[in-house]
Scaffold this motif. Sequence first.
Motif, PDB file in Angstrom:
ATOM      1  N   THR A  64       0.822  -1.216   0.000  1.00  0.00           N
ATOM      2  CA  THR A  64       0.000   0.000   0.000  1.00  0.00           C
ATOM      3  C   THR A  64       0.854   1.263   0.000  1.00  0.00           C
ATOM      4  O   THR A  64       0.436   2.309  -0.506  1.00  0.00           O
ATOM      5  CB  THR A  64      -0.929   0.005   1.214  1.00  0.00           C
ATOM      6  N   GLY A  65       2.056   1.173   0.561  1.00  0.00           N
ATOM      7  CA  GLY A  65       2.923   2.348   0.621  1.00  0.00           C
ATOM      8  C   GLY A  65       3.817   2.523  -0.582  1.00  0.00           C
ATOM      9  O   GLY A  65       4.569   3.505  -0.657  1.00  0.00           O
ATOM     10  N   LEU A  66       3.738   1.578  -1.539  1.00  0.00           N
ATOM     11  CA  LEU A  66       4.617   1.638  -2.705  1.00  0.00           C
ATOM     12  C   LEU A  66       4.399   2.885  -3.563  1.00  0.00           C
ATOM     13  O   LEU A  66       5.392   3.523  -3.944  1.00  0.00           O
ATOM     14  CB  LEU A  66       4.442   0.374  -3.543  1.00  0.00           C
ATOM     15  N   PRO A  67       3.160   3.262  -3.921  1.00  0.00           N
ATOM     16  CA  PRO A  67       2.993   4.450  -4.774  1.00  0.00           C
ATOM     17  C   PRO A  67       3.613   5.717  -4.167  1.00  0.00           C
ATOM     18  O   PRO A  67       4.284   6.471  -4.877  1.00  0.00           O
ATOM     19  CB  PRO A  67       1.468   4.580  -4.898  1.00  0.00           C
ATOM     20  N   ARG A  68       3.389   5.930  -2.878  1.00  0.00           N
ATOM     21  CA  ARG A  68       3.942   7.123  -2.235  1.00  0.00           C
ATOM     22  C   ARG A  68       5.469   7.071  -2.201  1.00  0.00           C
ATOM     23  O   ARG A  68       6.147   8.075  -2.450  1.00  0.00           O
ATOM     24  CB  ARG A  68       3.394   7.257  -0.815  1.00  0.00           C
TER      25      ARG A  68
ATOM     26  N   ASP B  76       8.150   9.592  -3.904  1.00  0.00           N
ATOM     27  CA  ASP B  76       9.225  10.236  -3.141  1.00  0.00           C
ATOM     28  C   ASP B  76      10.576  10.016  -3.807  1.00  0.00           C
ATOM     29  O   ASP B  76      11.411  10.930  -3.869  1.00  0.00           O
ATOM     30  CB  ASP B  76       9.255   9.690  -1.706  1.00  0.00           C
ATOM     31  N   HIS B  77      10.807   8.820  -4.308  1.00  0.00           N
ATOM     32  CA  HIS B  77      12.066   8.549  -5.014  1.00  0.00           C
ATOM     33  C   HIS B  77      12.159   9.380  -6.291  1.00  0.00           C
ATOM     34  O   HIS B  77      13.236   9.906  -6.619  1.00  0.00           O
ATOM     35  CB  HIS B  77      12.183   7.059  -5.346  1.00  0.00           C
ATOM     36  N   ALA B  78      11.049   9.493  -7.003  1.00  0.00           N
ATOM     37  CA  ALA B  78      11.054  10.290  -8.238  1.00  0.00           C
ATOM     38  C   ALA B  78      11.351  11.754  -7.939  1.00  0.00           C
ATOM     39  O   ALA B  78      11.977  12.456  -8.752  1.00  0.00           O
ATOM     40  CB  ALA B  78       9.710  10.152  -8.950  1.00  0.00           C
ATOM     41  N   ARG B  79      10.925  12.240  -6.780  1.00  0.00           N
ATOM     42  CA  ARG B  79      11.172  13.632  -6.370  1.00  0.00           C
ATOM     43  C   ARG B  79      12.480  13.778  -5.609  1.00  0.00           C
ATOM     44  O   ARG B  79      12.800  14.863  -5.130  1.00  0.00           O
ATOM     45  CB  ARG B  79      10.018  14.120  -5.496  1.00  0.00           C
ATOM     46  N   LEU B  80      13.224  12.648  -5.489  1.00  0.00           N
ATOM     47  CA  LEU B  80      14.507  12.618  -4.760  1.00  0.00           C
ATOM     48  C   LEU B  80      14.334  12.975  -3.293  1.00  0.00           C
ATOM     49  O   LEU B  80      15.240  13.545  -2.665  1.00  0.00           O
ATOM     50  CB  LEU B  80      15.532  13.552  -5.428  1.00  0.00           C
TER      51      LEU B  80
ATOM     52  N   THR C  19      12.805   0.845   2.473  1.00  0.00           N
ATOM     53  CA  THR C  19      11.534   1.424   2.079  1.00  0.00           C
ATOM     54  C   THR C  19      10.752   0.395   1.247  1.00  0.00           C
ATOM     55  O   THR C  19      11.327  -0.608   0.793  1.00  0.00           O
ATOM     56  CB  THR C  19      11.741   2.692   1.243  1.00  0.00           C
ATOM     57  N   PRO C  20       9.444   0.613   1.024  1.00  0.00           N
ATOM     58  CA  PRO C  20       8.667  -0.341   0.215  1.00  0.00           C
ATOM     59  C   PRO C  20       9.269  -0.602  -1.163  1.00  0.00           C
ATOM     60  O   PRO C  20       9.307  -1.749  -1.627  1.00  0.00           O
ATOM     61  CB  PRO C  20       7.297   0.331   0.106  1.00  0.00           C
ATOM     62  N   LEU C  21       9.755   0.448  -1.832  1.00  0.00           N
ATOM     63  CA  LEU C  21      10.336   0.268  -3.161  1.00  0.00           C
ATOM     64  C   LEU C  21      11.601  -0.581  -3.093  1.00  0.00           C
ATOM     65  O   LEU C  21      11.838  -1.438  -3.951  1.00  0.00           O
ATOM     66  CB  LEU C  21      10.635   1.628  -3.795  1.00  0.00           C
ATOM     67  N   GLN C  22      12.420  -0.356  -2.066  1.00  0.00           N
ATOM     68  CA  GLN C  22      13.628  -1.157  -1.896  1.00  0.00           C
ATOM     69  C   GLN C  22      13.277  -2.611  -1.607  1.00  0.00           C
ATOM     70  O   GLN C  22      13.879  -3.529  -2.178  1.00  0.00           O
ATOM     71  CB  GLN C  22      14.477  -0.585  -0.768  1.00  0.00           C
TER      72      GLN C  22
END
Length: 283
Positions: free
Chosen positions: A163-167, A171-175, A184-187
């Motif tokens: 559920t936290g992946l989109p946010r 955040d990664h895209a905005r650095l 983090t979820p993406l990691q």
Amino acid sequence: MTKEDKGLPPVKGPLVYRQSIWTRLTHWVWAICLFFLLLSGLQIFNAHPSLYIGKQSGFEFDNSVLSIGAVNTPDGPRGQTTIFGQTFDTTGVLGMSGPAANPSFIGFPGAVTIPSFRDLATGRVLHFFFGWIFVAALFIWFLASFINGHLRRDILPRTGDITGLPRDALDHARLRLHHGRSYTPLQKLSYFAIFFLLFPLIILTGLTMSPGMDAAWPWLLDIFGGRQTARTIHFVVMVLLVLFFVVHIIMVLLAGPLNELRSMITGWYRTSPGTPREQGDKP
């Protein structure tokens, strides 16, 4: 007014012990192995720089999905790469490279192969040697990570990670990078894909290309649709791992290379300001 404006030192989060000795050791072993596996693999690929889908290949078949070579043109020889029937001029990079006076007609240039000259036997020996070290390191990592909880805590995604992946991706895209105690979820999802999808795939497809393993485990040929399809999957996974490595290095540089390197050398990681302190943390 912030502390920086007043001339005071910036607030720092605590140093947390984030990476175990087993994670650090296997991380660097993989880095070395993947380097030699990539370059020796390209040496092996140059022996027949084409990929196929299906159980058969050869001049009488039309099942090639990738072909790298050189062709004669009115202007002289040119490097040419064909992908799914689309042909591209890749002179100087693929198919034909080197000085114009003495070009090398080879798939990948010698600068990115080990050895740098045509030597299939040596390339195979190096590839198998580092391949088995890679497999052994992966087994050690899985065993240690299961015992110390790293696998459950930092790799296996939970509902909150999904559920936290989109946010987190935004955040990664905005650095806007966060330095927490855990990934983090993406990691987590990225490492999960590496350890449970790409690494097993590249190992199993590599075994499928071995006649000895085909005799011992004939079901490998059925799973991957033949040795030629397995070779194509092996190559695609290699490309995905290279892309992951490039993104990984970029994120390390953006997140603070000294902090990231310290984490993978000593185990200690500087978290973001405001991270709650726990017993065993360093200031």
